[in-house]
Write a protein that holds these residues in place. Structure first.
Motif, PDB file in Angstrom:
ATOM      1  N   ASN A 286      12.697  -1.512 -12.694  1.00  0.00           N
ATOM      2  CA  ASN A 286      12.131  -2.732 -13.430  1.00  0.00           C
ATOM      3  C   ASN A 286      10.603  -3.030 -12.847  1.00  0.00           C
ATOM      4  O   ASN A 286      10.365  -4.100 -12.689  1.00  0.00           O
ATOM      5  CB  ASN A 286      12.923  -3.971 -13.677  1.00  0.00           C
ATOM      6  N   VAL A 287      10.178  -2.222 -11.979  1.00  0.00           N
ATOM      7  CA  VAL A 287       8.842  -2.548 -11.491  1.00  0.00           C
ATOM      8  C   VAL A 287       7.941  -1.361 -12.157  1.00  0.00           C
ATOM      9  O   VAL A 287       7.985  -0.383 -12.110  1.00  0.00           O
ATOM     10  CB  VAL A 287       8.761  -2.172 -10.032  1.00  0.00           C
ATOM     11  N   PHE A 288       6.913  -2.044 -12.836  1.00  0.00           N
ATOM     12  CA  PHE A 288       5.818  -1.387 -13.499  1.00  0.00           C
ATOM     13  C   PHE A 288       4.277  -1.634 -12.887  1.00  0.00           C
ATOM     14  O   PHE A 288       3.423  -0.919 -13.592  1.00  0.00           O
ATOM     15  CB  PHE A 288       5.800  -2.050 -14.759  1.00  0.00           C
ATOM     16  N   GLN A 289       4.162  -2.269 -12.014  1.00  0.00           N
ATOM     17  CA  GLN A 289       2.995  -2.374 -11.429  1.00  0.00           C
ATOM     18  C   GLN A 289       2.997  -2.284  -9.736  1.00  0.00           C
ATOM     19  O   GLN A 289       3.860  -3.059  -9.187  1.00  0.00           O
ATOM     20  CB  GLN A 289       2.251  -3.790 -11.622  1.00  0.00           C
ATOM     21  N   VAL A 290       2.618  -1.259  -9.222  1.00  0.00           N
ATOM     22  CA  VAL A 290       2.729  -1.042  -7.771  1.00  0.00           C
ATOM     23  C   VAL A 290       2.201  -2.302  -6.937  1.00  0.00           C
ATOM     24  O   VAL A 290       2.756  -2.436  -5.807  1.00  0.00           O
ATOM     25  CB  VAL A 290       1.830   0.249  -7.045  1.00  0.00           C
ATOM     26  N   SER A 291       1.327  -2.918  -7.640  1.00  0.00           N
ATOM     27  CA  SER A 291       0.640  -4.067  -6.700  1.00  0.00           C
ATOM     28  C   SER A 291       1.565  -5.219  -6.129  1.00  0.00           C
ATOM     29  O   SER A 291       1.681  -6.129  -5.533  1.00  0.00           O
ATOM     30  CB  SER A 291      -0.663  -4.434  -7.185  1.00  0.00           C
ATOM     31  N   ASP A 292       2.841  -5.102  -7.244  1.00  0.00           N
ATOM     32  CA  ASP A 292       3.887  -6.026  -7.168  1.00  0.00           C
ATOM     33  C   ASP A 292       5.029  -5.831  -6.030  1.00  0.00           C
ATOM     34  O   ASP A 292       5.583  -6.538  -5.581  1.00  0.00           O
ATOM     35  CB  ASP A 292       4.689  -6.210  -8.383  1.00  0.00           C
ATOM     36  N   VAL A 293       4.844  -4.792  -5.417  1.00  0.00           N
ATOM     37  CA  VAL A 293       5.854  -4.347  -4.448  1.00  0.00           C
ATOM     38  C   VAL A 293       5.309  -4.537  -2.813  1.00  0.00           C
ATOM     39  O   VAL A 293       3.981  -4.111  -2.476  1.00  0.00           O
ATOM     40  CB  VAL A 293       6.010  -2.646  -4.502  1.00  0.00           C
ATOM     41  N   GLN A 294       6.018  -5.217  -2.216  1.00  0.00           N
ATOM     42  CA  GLN A 294       5.743  -5.529  -0.796  1.00  0.00           C
ATOM     43  C   GLN A 294       6.250  -4.285   0.108  1.00  0.00           C
ATOM     44  O   GLN A 294       5.576  -3.766   0.910  1.00  0.00           O
ATOM     45  CB  GLN A 294       6.494  -6.720  -0.149  1.00  0.00           C
ATOM     46  N   PHE A 295       7.468  -3.764  -0.275  1.00  0.00           N
ATOM     47  CA  PHE A 295       7.933  -2.659   0.531  1.00  0.00           C
ATOM     48  C   PHE A 295       8.931  -1.806  -0.291  1.00  0.00           C
ATOM     49  O   PHE A 295       9.529  -2.163  -1.318  1.00  0.00           O
ATOM     50  CB  PHE A 295       8.873  -3.380   1.672  1.00  0.00           C
TER      51      PHE A 295
ATOM     52  N   LYS B  55       0.899  -1.410   0.069  1.00  0.00           N
ATOM     53  CA  LYS B  55      -0.045  -0.086   0.068  1.00  0.00           C
ATOM     54  C   LYS B  55       0.827   1.169  -0.028  1.00  0.00           C
ATOM     55  O   LYS B  55       1.882   1.509   0.956  1.00  0.00           O
ATOM     56  CB  LYS B  55      -0.886   0.066   1.203  1.00  0.00           C
ATOM     57  N   ILE B  56       0.446   2.341  -0.951  1.00  0.00           N
ATOM     58  CA  ILE B  56       1.351   3.595  -0.980  1.00  0.00           C
ATOM     59  C   ILE B  56       0.984   4.331   0.200  1.00  0.00           C
ATOM     60  O   ILE B  56      -0.247   4.634   0.534  1.00  0.00           O
ATOM     61  CB  ILE B  56       1.111   4.392  -2.368  1.00  0.00           C
ATOM     62  N   LEU B  57       2.099   5.050   0.771  1.00  0.00           N
ATOM     63  CA  LEU B  57       1.934   5.641   1.947  1.00  0.00           C
ATOM     64  C   LEU B  57       1.885   7.346   1.403  1.00  0.00           C
ATOM     65  O   LEU B  57       2.989   7.938   1.198  1.00  0.00           O
ATOM     66  CB  LEU B  57       2.900   5.611   3.065  1.00  0.00           C
ATOM     67  N   GLU B  58       0.588   7.768   1.085  1.00  0.00           N
ATOM     68  CA  GLU B  58       0.541   9.059   0.280  1.00  0.00           C
ATOM     69  C   GLU B  58       0.968  10.354   1.187  1.00  0.00           C
ATOM     70  O   GLU B  58       1.835  11.054   0.729  1.00  0.00           O
ATOM     71  CB  GLU B  58      -0.916   9.395   0.034  1.00  0.00           C
ATOM     72  N   GLY B  59       0.861  10.214   2.451  1.00  0.00           N
ATOM     73  CA  GLY B  59       1.417  11.000   3.462  1.00  0.00           C
ATOM     74  C   GLY B  59       2.902  11.296   3.300  1.00  0.00           C
ATOM     75  O   GLY B  59       3.502  12.338   3.083  1.00  0.00           O
ATOM     76  N   ASN B  60       3.639  10.034   3.237  1.00  0.00           N
ATOM     77  CA  ASN B  60       5.081   9.988   3.250  1.00  0.00           C
ATOM     78  C   ASN B  60       5.594  10.624   1.926  1.00  0.00           C
ATOM     79  O   ASN B  60       6.620  11.259   1.773  1.00  0.00           O
ATOM     80  CB  ASN B  60       5.695   8.632   3.412  1.00  0.00           C
ATOM     81  N   LEU B  61       4.936  10.505   0.612  1.00  0.00           N
ATOM     82  CA  LEU B  61       4.982  11.027  -0.493  1.00  0.00           C
ATOM     83  C   LEU B  61       5.032  12.363  -0.543  1.00  0.00           C
ATOM     84  O   LEU B  61       6.104  13.027  -1.105  1.00  0.00           O
ATOM     85  CB  LEU B  61       4.180  10.525  -1.506  1.00  0.00           C
TER      86      LEU B  61
END
Length: 287
Positions: free
Chosen positions: A126-135, A102-108
């Motif tokens: 080489n990451v094109f989909q945010v849902s693939d990211v754990q951390f 999950k993206i932490l918008e406040g930290n952005l």
């Protein structure tokens, strides 16, 4: 003294001085800079450039200024090694951008990152989909590091084989036609072994630009003359082929024999050869 000669002397002296300053600051400064170290580096370079060109400036005043600017990063580095609070104050902390997918918008917003800039940084990894990211975290030096979800991570050798052989870094044993005895010792080898390997390939030591040895004792050569063909060492391939042939022969004898006790004997030998082949196959098949 003429102005041009004074500029030459000043410039050479400043170059030597900056080289010594770089050595004092250490290798860390070459890879990552805190904001304070970045400012100090730019200022020292600016002072050095001005001092080398402007003959109206006193050298002692310029050197004093450089030493002061050098002293503060060195002190900050020394204190930071002992105090985490001071280190956090000077260099800052990492900022988490994605946690549990999950993206932490406040930290952005805190780091003044737009979503477009963040997605661009992900694509560089080489990451094109945010849902693939754990951390994902933004380090104090501005670099973004990403940990993919388990099911999205690439397969490595250890995922398939639990008995992964131990490997060490390749050792450079010849450089510019000269043997590096220290590297040979680290690899557990000696000059006699090295000369034997060169002889098998019909290569003279003086013709070798670079030679490296891997974990399995395989030698790779690069010659000064790229047109010269290096004969391959077929010894390991012959041994592996011989083992496979013995294994096949034992299996055949176990099938055609008329005696049960011989059948068991041949099967036992076949299994033993198979085990030996598995144990040393990584070593023998490497070339």
């Amino acid at each position: 003294m003429s102005q041009w000669l004074e500029i030459v002397i000043r410039s050479v002296s400043i170059i030597i001085g900056l080289f010594l300053v770089t050595k004092l600051l250490g290798k860390k400064q070459l890879s990552r800079l805190s904001s304070f170290e970045y400012i100090a580096g730019i200022t020292i370079g600016d002072i050095a450039g001005t001092l080398s060109m402007d003959h109206n400036l006193e050298v002692k005043h310029g050197v004093t200024s450089i030493l002061i600017w050098l002293l503060f990063p060195l002190l900050a580095s020394k204190i930071g090694l002992k105090s985490k609070v001071f280190r956090d104050f000077m260099e800052g902390n990492a900022t988490v951008f994605i946690r549990d997918g999950k993206i932490l918008e406040g930290n952005l917003r805190k780091e003044k990152y737009s979503i477009d800039e963040f997605l661009e940084q992900l694509r560089k990894k080489n990451v094109f989909q945010v849902s693939d990211v754990q951390f994902a975290t933004l380090e104090s030096n501005g670099e973004l590091n990403v940990l993919l979800k388990r099911e999205k991570q690439p397969i490595v050798y250890g995922d398939l084989f639990t008995d992964a052989p131990h490997t060490q870094e390749p050792q450079t044993v010849i450089m510019d036609g000269r043997v590096l005895d220290e590297s040979l010792t680290r690899a557990g080898l000696n000059r006699r072994w090295l000369y034997s390997e060169l002889e098998k390939r019909d290569v003279l030591l003086a013709n070798v630009f670079l030679a490296q040895v891997d974990t399995y004792g395989n030698v790779t050569l690069d010659l000064f003359d790229d047109q010269v063909h290096i004969r391959n060492n077929r010894e390991r391939e012959i041994v592996l082929t011989a083992l496979k042939k013995c294994h096949t022969d034992m299996e055949y004898l176990a099938i055609v024999t008329k005696y049960k006790e011989f059948e068991n004997f041949y099967e036992h030998i076949s299994n033993e050869i198979s085990n030996v082949e598995k144990q040393i196959s990584n070593y023998l098949s490497s070339s």
